[in-house]
Design a protein around this motif. Structure first.
Motif, short mmCIF file in Angstrom:
data_model
loop_
_atom_site.label_atom_id
_atom_site.label_comp_id
_atom_site.label_asym_id
_atom_site.label_seq_id
_atom_site.Cartn_x
_atom_site.Cartn_y
_atom_site.Cartn_z
N SER A 350 0.82 -1.22 0.00
CA SER A 350 0.00 0.00 0.00
C SER A 350 0.85 1.26 0.00
O SER A 350 0.55 2.23 -0.71
N GLN A 351 1.91 1.26 0.81
CA GLN A 351 2.70 2.50 0.92
C GLN A 351 3.45 2.80 -0.37
O GLN A 351 3.89 3.93 -0.57
N ARG A 352 3.62 1.81 -1.24
CA ARG A 352 4.39 2.04 -2.46
C ARG A 352 3.53 2.53 -3.62
O ARG A 352 4.04 2.99 -4.63
N ARG A 353 2.23 2.35 -3.47
CA ARG A 353 1.35 2.60 -4.62
C ARG A 353 1.51 4.02 -5.16
O ARG A 353 1.67 4.23 -6.36
N ALA A 354 1.47 5.01 -4.25
CA ALA A 354 1.57 6.39 -4.71
C ALA A 354 2.92 6.64 -5.40
O ALA A 354 3.01 7.44 -6.34
N HIS A 355 3.95 5.94 -4.92
CA HIS A 355 5.26 6.12 -5.54
C HIS A 355 5.28 5.57 -6.97
O HIS A 355 5.92 6.13 -7.85
N VAL A 356 4.57 4.45 -7.18
CA VAL A 356 4.46 3.90 -8.53
C VAL A 356 3.75 4.91 -9.43
O VAL A 356 4.19 5.20 -10.55
N TRP A 357 2.68 5.48 -8.92
CA TRP A 357 1.96 6.51 -9.68
C TRP A 357 2.87 7.68 -10.02
O TRP A 357 2.84 8.21 -11.12
N GLN A 358 3.66 8.09 -9.02
CA GLN A 358 4.54 9.25 -9.22
C GLN A 358 5.52 8.96 -10.36
O GLN A 358 5.73 9.81 -11.23
N GLU A 359 6.09 7.74 -10.35
CA GLU A 359 7.01 7.34 -11.42
C GLU A 359 6.32 7.47 -12.77
O GLU A 359 6.87 7.98 -13.74
N ALA A 360 5.07 6.99 -12.81
CA ALA A 360 4.34 7.00 -14.08
C ALA A 360 4.05 8.42 -14.54
O ALA A 360 4.16 8.75 -15.72
N LEU A 361 3.69 9.28 -13.57
CA LEU A 361 3.40 10.67 -13.91
C LEU A 361 4.62 11.36 -14.51
O LEU A 361 4.55 12.04 -15.53
N GLU A 362 5.75 11.14 -13.82
CA GLU A 362 7.00 11.73 -14.26
C GLU A 362 7.39 11.22 -15.64
O GLU A 362 7.71 11.99 -16.55
N ALA A 363 7.33 9.89 -15.80
CA ALA A 363 7.73 9.26 -17.06
C ALA A 363 6.87 9.79 -18.20
O ALA A 363 7.35 10.05 -19.30
#
Lengths: 876, 501
Positions: A350-363
């Motif tokens: 759960s705690q990583r989910r937003a970080h995955v999203w952030q990577e995707a947004l940046e990419a």
């Protein structure tokens, strides 16, 4: 050279040079423990670098952690406060729905997260359910896209205990009183340092008495009189490593701690020593006293108590699996399937989910920009001489002005650091100090005075200004003096009423009236930049002028083909009633307006002697080329040209044509901006738009006079033809760079270690102010309360706020700035960039730690090359 | 027509409030969306209409010009007179201006609609209080103010604003309860129309009780210590809320003292309490504001001092000047709050200056000018006697001294500054005299018995306090330390010593 220079220097150096991080020493500080100040200096590194608000400079709030990789730095920096380094999941879902995140990028981010080192085997594998083949990525993406569970992005927000909060409030009050040199009733004994003054006064503070009791106050009175000795004694009474204790104390009030460490402000004599040691000792004394009152052993650092109100509930793996299976069309899964899916989903906790999203947004943002730049047609054949060169700051807002001006005629524009390579301090004639006008990472020595002594009427201007200043001071005195304040309210109230109505309903009329007054005070005199120090102060020697001129021209890549007019265009923002005005000024000029630097540079480059020396160095500026200084007002998109009276008559017509084109370009740019500014009427013509942005800038109630550098996410270091075909929406820093002219990479090194770091800091400041406006940002503007001429509080107390205000990055609760790390695009041979990275540890750390993403290509036909410096490589 | 005008003035801002609330909450659309009749999503619209308030404002101005100066008949507890009309027009104007600025400054905030509606509602309530012709109507409007203030201060319900709203609610309720009791006692005990100027009220224990309750309510609303907490805490709310409280709500205290002056002037203890409270606040407020490093706290304590001064005026019999002060200060303070973001634009440091030292000349000039202003302006206007001249001349003198003692350069520049100050003093006297004259029918005809003595005593005490304060600032010793630490912490919540967790 300058008697007052030392104060400002120490203020600037504080965050750059580790040695000077050690706070100034108040008299009789005591030196029993020499390592104490070193440890305090180290602890200070964990705080966001800040400068007084008058010269707001964007900085990476995690700058002290830049020697670590970004994720580790974020985890460590967030640990004591529970700060958010990424957006909330629901915000990413909104951005996904708005098309700001590509599904492809999301899938790649999921891949990267699951395959990252440290993920436990068994690795992911596809599932076959009821004969349907379901790829594991699809399932995890479906999980991400499902309604988010109430997951918290990082550690829960730290809830400060009521005792600690009361201590912070008391310390905030005393720090504000200490750091305000212009209080009508100044803090007694402050000239002797914070600790000395505080010890004498705090015994009379009823809030502190309520906190620690009479015995506690007596114990504080027993502490050594020297702050170092007192802090040493207090540290001995606290459990835990001294470094942790110190860091914990600083992190309670990072804003005030930084202000205490900095002490003297730019151009203002504090009248008291910077006394961080005393401040920390005082806070620790209260912490120890309250702990002892409660019968607790005083413990180290911060005691994170999770916020009870924070959403803690995280949907169970089983629920998530059911939801996902429902999403892919399997309504009634059997237990085994559900368990298999749950195991798979556990790979992205759960705690990583937003970080995955952030990577995707940046990419997504990065890939879109790279794809567009790849389509730029090859360089055009160099045609006839341009009518004019316009050299602008790398600031993203310049991109708009350049684009619109280029569309209007035969103009060539160049992106260059907005301080025009001049490490100078500028001093207004009559001002007490010279203010540095260059990046905060540079320590300027040269002083240039802006003067009007050459004008026979200068004494008239000075006299008028003196009267105006004294009248303002007198009115201020009358405001706070007993008796006269009452008469002033009665007599001045009705004048205030007129001002109230005018500023609210006719802001432009108000501004016009103020300008008229300013013009009257100026007595029709324009100033000059005194390059030679003929007034007896400052000045730059001719040899230095030549060196500066050569480095300016070579770094901006303008060594041949000079147009008849070369406009050096700085920028600044002219709007009103905003404590954060400097945040919209030029970051390369240290949070000041860049017009003065442009004037100095233009004067240098127009000198016959300089040009002669330059031609000996291989740069021949044609005799018919004239350098003109200008300033782009980013709030109203008007360009003001300086020293028009000095332009040769032969160039006046060309300049007039250029000014007309600049006015049109500015209006078109204003129309473009009005499409994004909140509250701007829809579909304005350029003329209407220009009037609208002028009114916004004059409006005292306006919280978004302009969007500033909102949206900045990339820096392109390449010739203009790479970016010229594209509308980059004022979101990209542009620095001109011609690889062929820089075979040894010296210019590129300068760009990467200077402008790139500035861009990275700005990008990080916007990022973290967006993801956590409370911890990294300054909160909402209507709540701001300017304190001690230094910064803002939110409401009546608490810490001095850091970072950007909420209205710069979010609007009505939604992020308008899309957070991400800086993408640096370079058109240069990748080997050259690799070599520069190897040779510069700072760059190596930034790229290796994932703070910036570096992409290069050698030419228009080459593929993009991603520079990934891994920390393991470093060890080989 | 006169008797219906107050209700028309109430209706204007009320209509604005309703439209604003409806627009920001979209109750109809919510119902439609909930029943899937329409797909429109509710959205916040920060600025509500000001049409109703503007019409009301214009009507009030017209009323002041056209209608007869004497108090007319009341309808539903509200009646038209010039005092009510002037205060109502002022409240409406401030509400319009502040709502317009908030429409921009709070636009990024999701609670902007709530602020707009509450601010419009507050204007409507202010009109009720200003035009109340019956004690219970006054009490009703007065009490309605409190929940609106709590709503405004609570703003977005952060912990800090919730706390501030709780404090404000508790503090204001003390005053509301006192005034409610006073209202009931006045109507059912005194059997006199206490709000009618010229009403004769016998001195006695019941009158004194009512008067003391009225003074208590006024001190609370004017945020005079020890009832300042509701105002000091409100810094946690947005600037626009502060502007509204300082330009509008605190003025209730002054209006109350003037409207109920038939009762208060009849009781010497009440006058003494009000004078003492006002004097203490005007001295303490200045001392505290001089220690404050943050702009908004400085403004709050400045208001406390100004309200203390205004209470002093109202209690010593200068009802007209009190109202003039209240209006002038309202605009002055609203402007300072709304412009508080400019604090960093001011020059970094005061210039090197040298004192002129011509205090006596400056002060004497101001006193002569003020006396001349009175002599010139007085004949057509009301006669309040020498009581009025002295404090006014004293204030003008202090302002002139402060404004001119630093002026650099040749003597004719100082002379210019003197001329400016004299003009300022003249203007202030003129405005005050005009307001006093215009409002005369609504104001008490005579000053309280102890008014003159109280005014003189106040001037002497204030002068002594000012001298003492300036001594304390440069004094180096435990007394000064204690005074400074106390001034720095006045109004700060004392932490609960048991709150150990």
């Amino acid at each position: 050279m300058n008697p007052t220079g030392t104060d400002s220097e120490s203020a600037i150096d504080l965050d750059v040079d580790p040695d000077s991080r050690r706070p100034n020493t108040p008299a009789g500080a005591g030196r029993g423990d020499p390592s104490l100040r070193l440890e305090l200096g180290l602890a200070l590194r964990s705080l966001p670098p800040t400068w007084p608000l008058r010269t707001f400079v964007a900085a990476n709030p995690l700058a002290g952690f830049e020697d670590r990789a970004l994720p580790d730095a974020l985890a460590e920096a967030a640990e004591p406060t529970g700060a958010y380094g990424v957006l909330a999941e629901r915000e990413y879902l909104d951005l996904f729905a708005a098309g700001m995140i590509d599904e492809d990028a999301l899938r790649r981010a999921v891949h990267a997260a699951v395959r990252a080192p440290g993920v436990e085997p068994p690795g992911p594998h596809d599932l076959v359910i009821d004969g349907t083949h379901l790829s594991w990525v699809d399932l995890i993406v479906a999980d991400l896209l499902a309604r988010p569970p109430l997951a918290v992005a990082t550690a829960p927000r730290r809830q400060v205990s009521s005792t600690e909060r009361a201590i912070d409030e008391a310390m905030s009050r005393w720090a504000a009183a200490y750091l305000d040199p212009h209080a009508t009733w100044p803090m007694p004994h402050r000239a002797r340092g914070f600790w000395a003054a505080w010890c004498r006064l705090v015994v009379h503070d009823p809030t502190v008495r309520a906190l620690v009791g009479d015995t506690g106050l007596a114990a504080i009175a027993q502490l050594p009189a020297a702050p170092d000795d007192a802090l040493h004694a207090l540290l001995g009474r606290v459990e835990g490593a001294r470094g942790d204790v110190l860091r914990g104390q600083l992190q309670h009030l990072p804003g005030w701690s930084m202000a205490m460490a900095r002490g003297a402000r730019e151009g203002v004599d504090l009248g008291a020593p910077a006394d961080l040691v005393g401040f920390v000792a005082a806070r620790l004394a209260l912490a120890v006293a309250t702990a002892e009152r409660d019968g607790r052993a005083p413990t180290a650092a911060v005691s994170p108590e999770p916020d009870a109100d924070a959403p803690q509930a995280v949907a169970s793996q089983g629920d998530r699996a059911r939801l996902v299976l429902h999403h892919v069309g399997i309504a009634t899964p059997d237990g085994a399937t559900q368990e298999a899916v749950a195991r798979l989903l556990a790979l992205v906790p759960s705690q990583r989910r937003a970080h995955v999203w952030q990577e995707a947004l940046e990419a997504t943002a990065h890939e879109r920009l790279l794809a567009r730049l790849a389509t730029s047609p090859a360089p055009p054949i160099r045609s006839a001489r341009s009518d004019a060169h316009l050299v602008c700051c790398i600031d993203p807002r310049s991109e708009g002005l350049r684009r619109h001006l280029e569309a209007r005629g035969n103009y060539t524009t160049i992106g260059f650091a907005g301080f025009f390579g001049l490490p100078v301090r500028i001093q207004r004639d009559g001002a007490p100090t010279a203010e540095p006008s260059c990046p905060v990472l540079v320590d300027p020595r040269a002083i240039v005075v802006e003067t009007d002594r050459f004008d026979p009427h200068w004494s008239r201007r000075q006299a008028r200004e003196a009267v105006a200043n004294n009248t303002l001071d007198a009115v201020h005195d009358a405001k706070v003096a007993p008796m006269s304040a009452f008469a002033l309210a009665e007599a001045g109230g009705w004048i205030s009423g007129v001002a109230l109505a005018t500023r609210t309903f006719r802001p432009t009329a108000w501004r016009r009236a103020r300008r008229r007054v300013d013009r009257h005070l100026a007595a029709g005199i324009t100033t000059r930049m005194d390059l030679d120090g003929s007034a007896g102060l400052g000045g730059i020697g001719l040899e230095d002028q030549v060196l500066l001129a050569e480095s300016i021209l070579r770094t901006m890549g303008l060594t041949e083909g000079f147009a008849p007019l070369v406009v050096l265009c700085g920028h600044g923002s002219h709007h009103t009633n905003n404590p954060f005005r400097a945040a919209n000024d030029c970051g390369a000029c240290g949070g000041r307006r860049g017009g003065v630097n442009a004037r100095v540079a233009a004067d240098v480059l127009n000198r016959f002697a300089v040009r002669e020396a330059l031609s000996a160095a291989g740069i021949s500026i044609p005799a018919d080329t004239w350098f003109v200084a200008a300033e782009h007002d980013t709030a109203s998109d008007r360009v003001h040209v300086f020293d028009v009276d000095r332009v040769p008559l032969t160039h006046r017509a060309g300049l007039a044509a250029l000014q007309a084109d600049l006015a049109h370009a500015g209006a078109a740019l204003a129309a473009e901006r009005c499409g994004e500014l909140p509250g701007a009427p829809a579909a304005l013509t350029p003329v209407e738009a220009a009037a609208h942005v002028r009114e916004r800038a004059a409006d005292w109630a306006q919280v978004v006079p302009e969007w500033g550098l909102m949206g900045n996410h990339a820096l392109v270091i390449a010739p203009r033809w790479v970016t010229r075909p594209h509308d980059l929406g004022r979101r990209v820093f542009l620095h001109d760079y011609e690889a062929a002219q820089d075979p040894d990479g010296r210019v590129l090194t300068t760009i990467l270690t200077g402008p790139m770091v500035v861009a990275h800091w700005i990008c990080s400041q916007y990022r973290f102010s967006t993801t956590d406006p409370e911890v990294f940002g300054a909160g909402a503007k209507p709540l701001h309360n300017v304190v001690a001429g230094l910064g803002v509080l939110e409401g009546a107390g608490g810490d001095l706020r850091l970072g950007l205000p909420l209205e710069s990055v979010r609007w009505q609760g939604r992020p308008v700035h899309l957070p991400g790390r800086l993408l640096v695009v370079i058109q240069a041979p990748p080997e050259r960039v690799d070599r520069i990275l190897r040779e510069n540890p700072v760059l190596h750390r930034l790229v290796g730690g994932g703070w910036v993403r570096l992409v290069t290509r050698s030419g228009p036909d080459a593929e993009w090359h991603d520079h990934r410096v891994s920390t393991t490589e470093e060890e080989h | 027509m006169e008797s219906f005008l107050p209700w028309a003035l109430v209706a204007g801002p009320t209509a604005d409030a309703v439209v604003s609330w409806t627009r920001s909450h979209r109750p109809l659309e919510r119902v439609l969306v909930a029943h899937e009749i329409t797909a429109i999503r509710p959205s916040a619209s920060p600025t509500g209409p000001i049409v109703g308030s503007t019409l009301a404002f214009v009507s009030a101005l017209l009323g002041l010009v056209v209608l007869s100066p004497t108090t007319g008949a009341a309808t539903g507890g509200l009646g038209w007179d010039r005092l009510g009309g002037l205060v109502a027009a002022f409240a409406l104007a401030m509400s319009i201006v502040i709502r317009r600025t908030a429409g921009r400054s709070l636009a990024g905030d999701r609670t902007a609609g709530q602020f707009d509606a509450a601010a419009a509602l507050l204007a409507a309530i202010s009109v009720v209080v200003a035009t109340a012709a019956h004690p219970l109507a006054f009490v009703g409007g007065w009490a309605l103010t409190t929940p609106v203030v709590v709503l405004l201060v609570r703003h977005d319900r952060r912990a800090a604003t919730r706390q501030a709203a709780r404090t404000a609610g508790r503090c204001l309720l003390v005053g509301d309860a006192a005034l409610a009791a006073a209202g009931v006692l006045a109507v059912y005990g005194l059997h006199v129309d206490v709000l009618r100027p010229g009403a004769t009220i016998e001195a006695g224990p019941l009158t004194t009780a009512v008067a003391l309750l009225v003074v208590l309510a006024a001190l609370v609303r004017a945020a005079l210590p020890p009832f300042h907490r509701w105002l000091t805490g409100s810094i946690a709310a947005p600037t626009a809320v502060s502007a509204l409280l300082h330009a509008g709500v605190v003025n209730g205290g002054g209006l109350l003292l003037v409207r109920w002056s038939m009762v208060t002037y009849a009781s010497t203890p009440a006058v003494v309490v009000a004078v003492a409270g006002g004097l203490a606040a005007s001295v303490l407020g200045v001392a505290v504001l001089e220690t404050r490093a943050d702009v908004k706290s400085g403004l709050v304590w400045s208001t406390v001092a100004q309200m203390g001064f205004m209470t002093l005026q109202a209690a010593t019999g200068l009802a007209g000047p009190a109202i003039a002060h209240l209006l002038g200060h309202g605009m002055y303070k609203a402007h300072l709050f709304l412009a508080s973001g400019s604090a960093l634009e001011a020059r970094a440091a005061p210039h090197e200056r040298a004192r002129r030292g011509w205090f006596a000349v400056s002060a004497g000039l101001a006193v002569v000018a003020t006396a001349a202003a009175f002599w010139l302006i007085r004949p057509p206007f009301v006669d309040l006697g020498w009581v009025w001249v002295l404090p006014f001349a004293f204030l003008a003198a202090s302002l002139t001294v402060t404004l001119t003692e630093w002026i650099p350069g040749p003597w004719r520049r100082v002379a210019g500054a003197w001329v400016g100050c004299v003009a300022l003093a003249f203007g202030a006297v003129a405005i005050t005299a005009i307001i006093d004259h215009v409002l005369a029918p609504s104001l008490p005809a005579a000053a309280p018995a102890v008014g003159g003595v109280a005014a003189i005593t106040s001037v002497v005490v204030a002068l002594a306090a000012a001298v003492g304060l300036s001594r304390l600032r440069v004094h180096d010793g435990p007394t000064a330390d204690r005074a400074y630490a106390q001034a720095l912490t006045v109004g700060v919540p004392i932490p609960n010593p048991i709150g150990a967790s």
